[in-house]
Design a protein around this motif. Structure first.
Motif, short mmCIF file in Angstrom:
data_model
loop_
_atom_site.label_atom_id
_atom_site.label_comp_id
_atom_site.label_asym_id
_atom_site.label_seq_id
_atom_site.Cartn_x
_atom_site.Cartn_y
_atom_site.Cartn_z
N GLU A 78 0.82 -1.13 0.00
CA GLU A 78 0.00 -0.01 0.01
C GLU A 78 0.79 1.31 -0.05
N GLU A 79 2.10 1.29 1.03
CA GLU A 79 2.89 2.53 0.74
C GLU A 79 3.61 2.74 -0.38
N ARG A 80 4.07 1.77 -1.07
CA ARG A 80 4.80 1.54 -2.43
C ARG A 80 3.71 2.16 -3.53
N ALA A 81 2.44 1.60 -3.66
CA ALA A 81 1.53 2.18 -4.41
C ALA A 81 1.13 3.55 -4.21
N GLU A 82 1.19 4.00 -3.10
CA GLU A 82 0.81 5.43 -2.80
C GLU A 82 1.98 6.32 -3.20
N ARG A 83 3.33 5.66 -2.71
CA ARG A 83 4.52 6.88 -3.08
C ARG A 83 4.57 6.68 -4.85
N LEU A 84 4.25 5.60 -5.55
CA LEU A 84 4.50 5.50 -6.91
C LEU A 84 3.46 6.42 -7.54
N GLU A 85 2.14 6.62 -6.87
CA GLU A 85 1.04 7.28 -7.61
C GLU A 85 1.46 8.59 -7.21
N THR A 86 1.90 9.15 -6.25
CA THR A 86 2.65 10.52 -5.84
C THR A 86 3.59 11.00 -6.87
N LEU A 87 4.49 10.08 -7.25
CA LEU A 87 5.63 10.43 -8.12
C LEU A 87 4.95 10.30 -9.48
N ALA A 88 4.02 9.53 -9.86
CA ALA A 88 3.67 9.63 -11.41
C ALA A 88 2.90 11.01 -11.53
N GLU A 89 2.20 11.64 -10.46
CA GLU A 89 1.41 12.80 -10.57
C GLU A 89 2.12 13.89 -10.71
N ALA A 90 3.54 13.72 -9.92
CA ALA A 90 4.43 14.94 -9.84
C ALA A 90 4.94 14.81 -11.51
N ARG A 91 5.35 13.79 -11.75
CA ARG A 91 5.78 13.45 -13.24
C ARG A 91 4.76 14.05 -14.29
N GLU A 92 3.55 13.92 -14.16
CA GLU A 92 2.69 14.34 -15.13
C GLU A 92 2.36 15.92 -14.96
N ASP A 93 2.48 16.42 -13.88
CA ASP A 93 2.52 18.01 -13.68
C ASP A 93 3.61 18.59 -14.52
N GLU A 94 4.85 18.09 -14.18
CA GLU A 94 6.05 18.61 -14.86
C GLU A 94 5.95 18.42 -16.29
N ASN A 95 5.39 17.44 -16.91
CA ASN A 95 5.20 17.44 -18.31
C ASN A 95 4.24 18.26 -18.84
N VAL A 96 2.99 18.46 -18.21
CA VAL A 96 2.17 19.43 -18.50
C VAL A 96 2.93 21.07 -18.45
N ARG A 97 3.56 21.10 -17.21
CA ARG A 97 4.30 22.50 -17.22
C ARG A 97 5.23 22.58 -18.51
N ILE A 98 6.04 21.77 -18.85
CA ILE A 98 6.95 21.83 -19.95
C ILE A 98 6.30 22.02 -21.40
N MET A 99 5.14 21.41 -21.69
CA MET A 99 4.38 21.88 -22.73
C MET A 99 3.62 22.83 -22.92
N LEU A 100 3.41 23.26 -21.70
CA LEU A 100 2.57 24.73 -21.50
C LEU A 100 3.71 25.74 -21.85
N ASP A 101 5.04 25.54 -21.20
CA ASP A 101 5.87 26.60 -21.49
C ASP A 101 6.19 26.85 -23.00
N ILE A 102 6.58 25.57 -23.55
CA ILE A 102 6.92 25.82 -24.83
C ILE A 102 5.82 26.01 -25.91
N GLU A 103 4.71 25.83 -25.65
CA GLU A 103 3.34 26.36 -26.48
C GLU A 103 3.50 27.99 -26.27
N ASP A 104 3.72 28.29 -24.75
CA ASP A 104 3.49 29.76 -25.00
C ASP A 104 4.80 30.53 -25.71
N GLN A 105 5.83 29.84 -25.58
CA GLN A 105 7.11 30.40 -26.50
C GLN A 105 6.80 30.24 -27.91
#
Length: 279
Positions: A78-105
């Protein structure tokens, strides 16, 4: 992973292409650089498309990376699943940020290049007399990049004004390519409205898709009418008896009534209730 390192290197090189185009604009000289505008526009579109492909590959490879280190071997499932889910969400947020930055540019650079191209076209035709043939093929003496387009953030009350203005200046302007229209559309949106089409890849074939998504989301007569009715009932009472506050009171009423008329509501028979509300 060697493949991931190579993809990230490609991504850095594509960002350098954007930086090079920005430098080109910062040092633009009409006499020396006008002939390069079309080439720079093509290179910008190509780099933006390539960036999408490379970024997608990076995301897929990153998704397959295992985040379980030796220090985590005592974790419960359960702890491992929760940690990996948190990391996956952070990774997705970072991907969205990168794409929004490049689209703005991208949108910024594209609008600047289109501006200079339109400026050069205007200068080249300044001495040309307008003829009926010019009108027939749609030549315009208006430089669209200099027109301040409204920004639409997703507020339903603002949709009709934004829609009509954008259609008139951009959507129905046959001198613009579909990619130009998409660029203007992206640069005119903010907040919820921009998020609504964030998943649509920037390409000429996707402009109509993005515009239809906005129409489907906001072209809701009942909600628009309700929004203006809510505004009528929430107009603030006058706190001081002077010209400015009276003018604002009447102006707010008239603005909402005009929009309700535009949406097909017959407000001419509302006199009794409106007078009562104003009083």
């Amino acid at each position: 992973m060697a493949e991931l390192r190579d993809l990230k290197k490609q991504e850095r090189n594509l960002r350098k292409t954007f930086d090079a185009i920005q430098h080109f604009l910062d040092t633009f000289d009409a006499e020396r650089h006008a002939s390069q505008l079309d080439i720079r526009l093509q290179r910008l579109d190509m780099a933006f498309s390539e960036f999408h492909v490379v970024r997608r590959k990076i995301e897929l490879l990153t998704d397959n990376v295992s985040y379980l280190s030796e220090a985590d071997t005592k974790e419960s499932d359960e702890e491992r699943a929760e940690r990996l889910e948190t990391l996956a969400e952070a990774r997705e947020d970072e991907n969205v940020r990168i794409m929004l930055d490049i689209e703005d540019q991208y949108c910024h650079l594209k609008s600047e290049l289109v501006h200079w191209k339109a400026d050069m076209f205007g200068s080249a035709t300044a001495g040309h007399c307008s003829t009926s043939q010019d009108t027939a093929v749609g030549f315009s003496r208006v430089k669209l990049p200099d027109i301040r387009l409204p920004t639409f953030s997703g507020k339903i009350k603002e949709w009709v004004t934004f829609r009509d203005t954008f259609r008139s200046l951009i959507h129905e302007n046959h001198q613009l390519t579909t990619m130009d229209r998409f660029t203007y559309l992206k640069s005119s949106l903010a907040g919820e409205a921009l998020q609504e089409i964030s998943a649509v890849e920037m390409s000429s074939v996707n402009y109509d898709v993005a515009w239809c998504m906005l129409e489907k989301r906001y072209e809701n007569t009942k909600l628009i009418v309700k929004a203006h009715l809510d505004s009528l009932f929430s107009v603030e009472a006058m706190k001081r008896e002077n010209y400015e506050t009276l003018n604002k009171l009447i102006g707010d009423f008239e603005k909402n009534l005009l929009m309700l008329d535009k949406m097909g509501e017959n407000t001419s028979n509302w006199s009794t209730i409106l007078v009562h509300m104003i009083c």
